[in-house]
Design an enzyme around this catalytic site. Structure first.
Site, PDB file in Angstrom:
ATOM      1  CE1 TYR A  18      30.404  56.430  23.064  1.00  0.00           C
ATOM      2  CE2 TYR A  18      30.667  54.842  24.842  1.00  0.00           C
ATOM      3  CZ  TYR A  18      30.062  55.970  24.314  1.00  0.00           C
ATOM      4  OH  TYR A  18      29.112  56.639  25.052  1.00  0.00           O
ATOM      5  CG  HIS A  22      33.235  57.743  26.870  1.00  0.00           C
ATOM      6  ND1 HIS A  22      33.035  57.562  25.517  1.00  0.00           N
ATOM      7  CD2 HIS A  22      32.261  58.576  27.297  1.00  0.00           C
ATOM      8  CE1 HIS A  22      31.980  58.266  25.143  1.00  0.00           C
ATOM      9  NE2 HIS A  22      31.481  58.886  26.200  1.00  0.00           N
ATOM     10  CE1 TYR A  41      25.823  59.734  31.926  1.00  0.00           C
ATOM     11  CE2 TYR A  41      27.357  61.479  31.365  1.00  0.00           C
ATOM     12  CZ  TYR A  41      26.483  60.499  30.982  1.00  0.00           C
ATOM     13  OH  TYR A  41      26.254  60.263  29.653  1.00  0.00           O
ATOM     14  CD1 TRP A  76      30.011  64.126  24.171  1.00  0.00           C
ATOM     15  CD2 TRP A  76      32.236  64.306  24.234  1.00  0.00           C
ATOM     16  NE1 TRP A  76      30.514  62.944  24.664  1.00  0.00           N
ATOM     17  CE2 TRP A  76      31.864  63.026  24.715  1.00  0.00           C
ATOM     18  CE3 TRP A  76      33.594  64.647  24.187  1.00  0.00           C
ATOM     19  CZ2 TRP A  76      32.811  62.098  25.129  1.00  0.00           C
ATOM     20  CZ3 TRP A  76      34.522  63.713  24.608  1.00  0.00           C
ATOM     21  CH2 TRP A  76      34.129  62.458  25.065  1.00  0.00           C
TER      22      TRP A  76
END
Length: 113
Positions: A18, A22, A41, A76
């Site tokens: 993960y 990212h 964000y 996504w």
């Protein structure tokens, strides 16, 4: 502009992958997020898999709907879904638990300033 904070639960056995995903989010996804009104964000990940997201937006429901209308977001979300535990709808963007804001330093200082 509204601040939004949410949580999700990443599966502990998927944390490293993960993080890798990212570290290099698709440029098309980044562009779509910005165009949909997601500003400042950021994601924060705890070692037990607790994921905390934070953003600024004028209208969170509209920002979610704008992303939902994009093909890149559908791709996504499909790729990210296996990383998460307990997704009610099978999509991370529909499983976010939005937190209530209970304290704002600037707002309170403004009352006393």
């Amino acid at each position: 502009m509204r601040r939004v904070c949410f949580t999700l639960q990443v599966r502990p056995d998927r944390l490293e992958e993960y993080r890798r995903r990212h570290a290099a989010v698709w440029p098309e996804m980044l562009t779509a997020l910005r165009a949909a009104g997601w500003h400042d964000y950021a994601l924060f990940l705890r070692e037990d898999g607790l994921l905390v997201g934070y953003l600024h937006t004028d209208d969170f429901d509209a920002a979610l709907a704008a992303m939902d209308a994009t093909g890149v977001n559908r791709r996504w979300q499909a790729e990210m879904a296996p990383f998460f535990a307990d997704l009610p709808d099978g999509r991370p963007d529909r499983g976010m638990q939005v937190l209530a804001e209970i304290f704002d330093l600037n707002e309170q200082l403004g009352r006393h300033g």
